[in-house]
Structure formats: structure tokens, C-alpha cells
Write a protein that holds these residues in place. Structure first.
Motif, PDB file in Angstrom:
ATOM      1  N   SER A  81      -5.877   2.264   7.845  1.00 46.38           N
ATOM      2  CA  SER A  81      -4.799   2.198   8.844  1.00 46.38           C
ATOM      3  C   SER A  81      -3.584   1.479   8.300  1.00 46.38           C
ATOM      4  CB  SER A  81      -5.300   1.497  10.117  1.00 46.38           C
ATOM      5  OG  SER A  81      -6.258   2.279  10.776  1.00 46.38           O
ATOM      6  N   GLN A  82      -3.809   0.477   7.470  1.00 47.14           N
ATOM      7  CA  GLN A  82      -2.686  -0.253   6.879  1.00 47.14           C
ATOM      8  C   GLN A  82      -1.768   0.713   6.128  1.00 47.14           C
ATOM      9  OE1 GLN A  82      -3.974  -3.344   4.218  1.00 47.14           O
ATOM     10  NE2 GLN A  82      -1.962  -4.273   4.055  1.00 47.14           N
ATOM     11  N   MET A  83      -2.359   1.610   5.368  1.00 48.99           N
ATOM     12  CA  MET A  83      -1.562   2.595   4.646  1.00 48.99           C
ATOM     13  C   MET A  83      -0.906   3.579   5.604  1.00 48.99           C
ATOM     14  SD  MET A  83      -2.663   5.494   1.840  1.00 48.99           S
ATOM     15  CE  MET A  83      -2.634   4.428   0.402  1.00 48.99           C
ATOM     16  N   THR A  84      -1.642   4.036   6.607  1.00 45.63           N
ATOM     17  CA  THR A  84      -1.106   5.050   7.514  1.00 45.63           C
ATOM     18  C   THR A  84       0.097   4.517   8.281  1.00 45.63           C
ATOM     19  OG1 THR A  84      -3.337   5.946   7.731  1.00 45.63           O
ATOM     20  CG2 THR A  84      -1.711   6.672   9.334  1.00 45.63           C
ATOM     21  N   TYR A  85       0.003   3.284   8.771  1.00 42.26           N
ATOM     22  CA  TYR A  85       1.145   2.691   9.476  1.00 42.26           C
ATOM     23  C   TYR A  85       2.312   2.432   8.523  1.00 42.26           C
ATOM     24  CZ  TYR A  85      -1.159   2.204  13.980  1.00 42.26           C
ATOM     25  OH  TYR A  85      -1.755   2.475  15.187  1.00 42.26           O
ATOM     26  N   ALA A  86       2.001   2.078   7.271  1.00 43.44           N
ATOM     27  CA  ALA A  86       3.065   1.887   6.294  1.00 43.44           C
ATOM     28  C   ALA A  86       3.746   3.210   5.957  1.00 43.44           C
ATOM     29  CB  ALA A  86       2.501   1.239   5.031  1.00 43.44           C
ATOM     30  N   LEU A  87       2.969   4.298   5.891  1.00 43.42           N
ATOM     31  CA  LEU A  87       3.560   5.614   5.700  1.00 43.42           C
ATOM     32  C   LEU A  87       4.484   5.961   6.868  1.00 43.42           C
ATOM     33  CD1 LEU A  87       0.542   7.717   4.367  1.00 43.42           C
ATOM     34  CD2 LEU A  87       2.672   7.246   3.131  1.00 43.42           C
ATOM     35  N   VAL A 130       0.818  -1.210   0.000  1.00 43.39           N
ATOM     36  CA  VAL A 130       0.000   0.000   0.000  1.00 43.39           C
ATOM     37  C   VAL A 130       0.853   1.261   0.000  1.00 43.39           C
ATOM     38  CG1 VAL A 130      -2.013  -1.082   1.045  1.00 43.39           C
ATOM     39  CG2 VAL A 130      -0.243  -0.102   2.514  1.00 43.39           C
ATOM     40  N   VAL A 131       2.134   1.115   0.302  1.00 37.74           N
ATOM     41  CA  VAL A 131       3.085   2.218   0.223  1.00 37.74           C
ATOM     42  C   VAL A 131       4.366   1.689  -0.429  1.00 37.74           C
ATOM     43  CG1 VAL A 131       4.579   3.775   1.557  1.00 37.74           C
ATOM     44  CG2 VAL A 131       2.176   3.506   2.191  1.00 37.74           C
ATOM     45  N   LEU A 132       4.861   2.415  -1.417  1.00 36.08           N
ATOM     46  CA  LEU A 132       6.106   2.065  -2.092  1.00 36.08           C
ATOM     47  C   LEU A 132       7.219   3.003  -1.626  1.00 36.08           C
ATOM     48  CD1 LEU A 132       4.707   1.642  -5.729  1.00 36.08           C
ATOM     49  CD2 LEU A 132       4.912  -0.095  -3.929  1.00 36.08           C
ATOM     50  N   THR A 164      11.556   8.605  -2.200  1.00 37.46           N
ATOM     51  CA  THR A 164      10.200   8.817  -2.708  1.00 37.46           C
ATOM     52  C   THR A 164       9.275   7.814  -2.044  1.00 37.46           C
ATOM     53  OG1 THR A 164      11.025   9.626  -4.833  1.00 37.46           O
ATOM     54  CG2 THR A 164       8.714   8.925  -4.736  1.00 37.46           C
ATOM     55  N   ILE A 165       8.293   8.337  -1.322  1.00 30.00           N
ATOM     56  CA  ILE A 165       7.286   7.528  -0.637  1.00 30.00           C
ATOM     57  C   ILE A 165       5.986   7.678  -1.414  1.00 30.00           C
ATOM     58  CG2 ILE A 165       5.978   7.238   1.507  1.00 30.00           C
ATOM     59  CD1 ILE A 165       8.402   8.485   2.971  1.00 30.00           C
ATOM     60  N   THR A 166       5.460   6.564  -1.904  1.00 29.39           N
ATOM     61  CA  THR A 166       4.292   6.627  -2.785  1.00 29.39           C
ATOM     62  C   THR A 166       3.127   5.857  -2.205  1.00 29.39           C
ATOM     63  OG1 THR A 166       5.765   6.750  -4.710  1.00 29.39           O
ATOM     64  CG2 THR A 166       3.442   6.231  -5.128  1.00 29.39           C
ATOM     65  N   MET A 167       2.021   6.540  -1.950  1.00 30.22           N
ATOM     66  CA  MET A 167       0.782   5.859  -1.566  1.00 30.22           C
ATOM     67  C   MET A 167       0.300   5.041  -2.758  1.00 30.22           C
ATOM     68  SD  MET A 167      -1.137   8.937   0.500  1.00 30.22           S
ATOM     69  CE  MET A 167      -0.678  10.225  -0.677  1.00 30.22           C
ATOM     70  N   ASN A 168      -0.040   3.782  -2.505  1.00 30.43           N
ATOM     71  CA  ASN A 168      -0.264   2.866  -3.616  1.00 30.43           C
ATOM     72  C   ASN A 168      -1.595   2.109  -3.491  1.00 30.43           C
ATOM     73  OD1 ASN A 168       0.520   1.543  -6.043  1.00 30.43           O
ATOM     74  ND2 ASN A 168       1.203  -0.228  -4.867  1.00 30.43           N
ATOM     75  N   ARG A 169      -2.682   2.887  -3.395  1.00 28.02           N
ATOM     76  CA  ARG A 169      -4.032   2.310  -3.497  1.00 28.02           C
ATOM     77  C   ARG A 169      -4.782   3.047  -4.602  1.00 28.02           C
ATOM     78  NH1 ARG A 169      -7.667   2.104   1.435  1.00 28.02           N
ATOM     79  NH2 ARG A 169      -8.378   0.125   0.573  1.00 28.02           N
ATOM     80  N   PRO A 170      -4.253   3.038  -5.814  1.00 25.56           N
ATOM     81  CA  PRO A 170      -4.858   3.853  -6.881  1.00 25.56           C
ATOM     82  C   PRO A 170      -6.290   3.462  -7.210  1.00 25.56           C
ATOM     83  CG  PRO A 170      -3.224   2.341  -7.784  1.00 25.56           C
ATOM     84  CD  PRO A 170      -3.060   2.302  -6.302  1.00 25.56           C
ATOM     85  N   ALA A 171      -6.646   2.195  -7.022  1.00 23.81           N
ATOM     86  CA  ALA A 171      -8.021   1.770  -7.304  1.00 23.81           C
ATOM     87  C   ALA A 171      -9.019   2.473  -6.402  1.00 23.81           C
ATOM     88  CB  ALA A 171      -8.147   0.263  -7.150  1.00 23.81           C
ATOM     89  N   TYR A 172      -8.553   2.927  -5.233  1.00 23.66           N
ATOM     90  CA  TYR A 172      -9.415   3.633  -4.282  1.00 23.66           C
ATOM     91  C   TYR A 172      -8.938   5.069  -4.089  1.00 23.66           C
ATOM     92  CZ  TYR A 172     -10.697  -1.185  -3.424  1.00 23.66           C
ATOM     93  OH  TYR A 172     -11.104  -2.493  -3.607  1.00 23.66           O
ATOM     94  N   HIS A 173      -8.276   5.606  -5.109  1.00 23.84           N
ATOM     95  CA  HIS A 173      -7.802   6.999  -5.100  1.00 23.84           C
ATOM     96  C   HIS A 173      -6.948   7.290  -3.865  1.00 23.84           C
ATOM     97  CE1 HIS A 173     -10.497   7.188  -8.402  1.00 23.84           C
ATOM     98  NE2 HIS A 173     -11.605   7.324  -7.692  1.00 23.84           N
ATOM     99  N   ASN A 174      -6.198   6.268  -3.446  1.00 22.30           N
ATOM    100  CA  ASN A 174      -5.287   6.379  -2.300  1.00 22.30           C
ATOM    101  C   ASN A 174      -5.996   6.808  -1.022  1.00 22.30           C
ATOM    102  OD1 ASN A 174      -2.935   5.604  -3.795  1.00 22.30           O
ATOM    103  ND2 ASN A 174      -2.945   7.642  -4.727  1.00 22.30           N
ATOM    104  N   ALA A 175      -7.205   6.299  -0.839  1.00 19.75           N
ATOM    105  CA  ALA A 175      -7.895   6.481   0.443  1.00 19.75           C
ATOM    106  C   ALA A 175      -7.065   5.811   1.529  1.00 19.75           C
ATOM    107  CB  ALA A 175      -9.287   5.869   0.387  1.00 19.75           C
ATOM    108  N   GLN A 176      -6.943   6.484   2.663  1.00 20.11           N
ATOM    109  CA  GLN A 176      -6.014   6.068   3.716  1.00 20.11           C
ATOM    110  C   GLN A 176      -6.702   5.182   4.742  1.00 20.11           C
ATOM    111  OE1 GLN A 176      -5.009   9.923   5.303  1.00 20.11           O
ATOM    112  NE2 GLN A 176      -5.055  10.741   3.232  1.00 20.11           N
TER     113      GLN A 176
END
Length: 294
Positions: A36-42, A11-13, A22-34
Motif C-alpha cells: 500500500s505504501q507504494m500504491t499510495y505513493a504512485l 518506494v516511488v521516484l 518519469t514515475i519509477t517504482m523503487n522496490r527492486p529488492a522485492y521486484h517492485n511488489a506493490q
């Protein structure tokens, strides 16, 4: 019993080249909606960049059409009831009742993490395209510089939910207070050109030039001495603290959670009856009304 969630996707590259992480949010199918999995990965990615002496500057990006559509309030990956390994001294929110549930969660994943990322002692640049809505604003606003494509737009429509803006309440520091009131009261989209005019953005460029512009800026920053950058950032952040930013944000966070509790008492729904679909529909309706002149 607390739930746990396995990491099922990247979910984060994360990538580093020539001193630029470069930190990239990677949930493009959901327009990078955040979620918790993404937030902790960030949080993991920002920490990794902070601890790597080879990294001089950090770029935050979003994969796909949009930078971020905000907090995840309706995708299949929504994980609000899931426990993660906590990064602050706040206790876990899972299985807590009433207002304590969201208050404890958002002290950790929204207010706490955003403040920590903002104070990270390396320069950060948000590279914004398309939507930067609600929780997306928080991620852009914690960065030192914001560069946007000319098709980017910005909005915090959560007043529709009866909630006074997102948890990292920096509105009156990113915008003149009178413009911040307009931004929140109307809940309308602000295009990139006006956002730059209001002082929220550093530069606006065509989408095809966005990546190159950010890389050029990051490379210039990366040529500066690390300690000089850290001290300069610390000095400027200190000015905001002297202007009351932290105290103002603490108060707004409390009012934010009073609104959640009020919604639940009145309607049984913390978000005032809005899910991701209804919120998106309300934004599209605003755009149609504006285009029709009504």
C-alpha cells in the motif's frame, strides 16, 4: 486501534525533464511488489504529474530487473492491515470483518486508483522489463502505450488461488477473449513477442534500447498540444466504455471478492493457501514443464 505507517523509504521516484514525468517504482529488492505504501505513493506521483502544466506525458517504470511482480503478498513491507489517508469516499478497511475487509481496501487501492490513473488526462507510457505479473499487469494496462523489452514476460496466475483474475479486470480488452481465457486458465507466462502479436504491446525492443525508445516516443508526444492529447485520450477511452469495459470490470470485481470469501470459508486463507513464495514456485514449475516439453 488503527495502525499507521511512516514513509521509511522512497518506494516511488519522481522526475521531470523536457515535459516528460518519469514515475519509477523503487522496490527492486522485492521486484517492485506493490504494498500500500507504494500504491499510495504512485497515486501521489500521478496526481503531481497531472497537476503540473510543464508535464505533457508520463512514463511509468520499475527499478531493477523487473517491472513488477504484482501485489505484495509476502515481503517484510507487506502493510495490508495499515491505514493510509484515503483518496476515495470508501471508508477504511482496517478493523472490518469478513469480506468487507478486502472489498473496501481493494475498492480504494486497486480498482479505484487504477481507474483514476487510466482516466488521467495526459498520455502515459508503461516501460516494461522482466516480470509483469498479476498486479503488475494492472499498472501496465492503465497506461495508454506499453513498450517492453524483448525479455519481458506477462502472467496472471491467480486462478491458482481460485480467483478469476486481478482486480482491474481488463483481460478481454487487452487480449482477444479466447486468448484471455488461455492466459487465465493456464496461468502461463506470455513472452513479449506473443503479447505484441496479441495486441497488448505497442513495441518490443532489446532491453538496452528500452529507455531510449520510450524517451523518443514520449518526446514526440510531448510536442503535441495538451488539449488535443487529452481529448483524443478521452475519445478512445470512451469507446472502451461503450464496449462495456466498466460494467464488465464491476462484475469481475464482485466475483473476485466472492472467491476471496469462499477461500476464507473453506480454508481460512483468502488467497487459497498461496503466498509469494508458493506463487513464484508455481510459475517456475510451469516454465520448467514447458522447457522439458511435458
Amino acid at each position: 486501534m488503527q495502525q499507521t505507517l511512516a514513509q521509511t523509504e522512497d518506494v516511488v521516484l519522481y522526475a521531470v525533464e523536457d515535459g516528460i514525468a518519469t514515475i519509477t517504482m523503487n522496490r527492486p529488492a522485492y521486484h517492485n511488489a506493490q504494498n500500500s505504501q507504494m500504491t499510495y505513493a504512485l497515486d501521489d506521483a500521478f496526481r503531481r504529474a497531472a497537476h503540473d502544466d510543464a508535464v505533457k506525458v508520463i512514463v511509468l517504470a520499475g527499478a531493477g530487473k523487473h517491472f513488477s511482480a504484482g501485489h505484495d503478498i509476502g515481503t517484510p513491507g507487506r502493510d495490508i492491515d495499515v491505514s493510509f489517508e484515503r483518496q476515495s469516499l470508501w471508508y477504511d478497511h482496517v478493523n472490518k470483518e469478513g469480506g468487507e475487509f478486502l472489498y473496501a481496501r481493494e475498492q480504494e487501492v486497486y480498482l479505484g486508483m487504477c481507474r483514476r490513473w487510466r482516466d488521467l488526462p495526459k498520455p502515459t507510457i508503461a516501460m516494461v522489463q522482466g516480470a509483469c505479473v498479476a498486479g503488475g499487469l494492472m499498472l501496465a494496462w492503465v497506461c495508454d502505450l506499453i513498450v517492453a523489452s524483448d525479455d519481458a514476460f506477462f502472467a496472471d496466475p491467480v486462478v491458482r488461488m481460485g480467483i478469476p483474475g486481478v482486480e482491474y479486470f481488463a483481460h478481454a480488452y487487452e487480449l482477444n477473449p479466447r486468448i484471455a481465457k488461455e492466459f487465465l486458465f493456464l496461468g502461463e507466462r506470455m513472452n513479449a513477442q506473443r503479447a505484441q502479436q496479441m495486441g497488448m504491446l505497442n513495441r518490443v525492443v532489446p532491453r538496452e534500447a528500452l529507455h531510449g525508445t520510450v524517451q523518443e516516443m514520449a518526446a514526440k508526444i510531448a510536442a503535441m498540444p495538451r488539449l488535443g492529447l487529452a481529448l483524443t485520450k478521452q475519445a478512445l477511452n470512451h469507446v472502451e466504455e461503450l464496449q462495456g469495459k466498466r460494467a464488465a470490470m464491476d462484475a469481475a470485481f464482485a466475483w473476485h471478492h466472492f472467491a476471496h470469501a469462499h477461500n476464507e470459508l473453506v480454508s481460512g486463507d483468502r488467497l487459497g493457501g498461496y503466498d509469494a513464495r508458493k506463487m513464484a514456485q508455481s510459475q517456475r514449475a510451469d516454465v520448467k514443464d514447458k522447457e522439458s516439453g511435458s
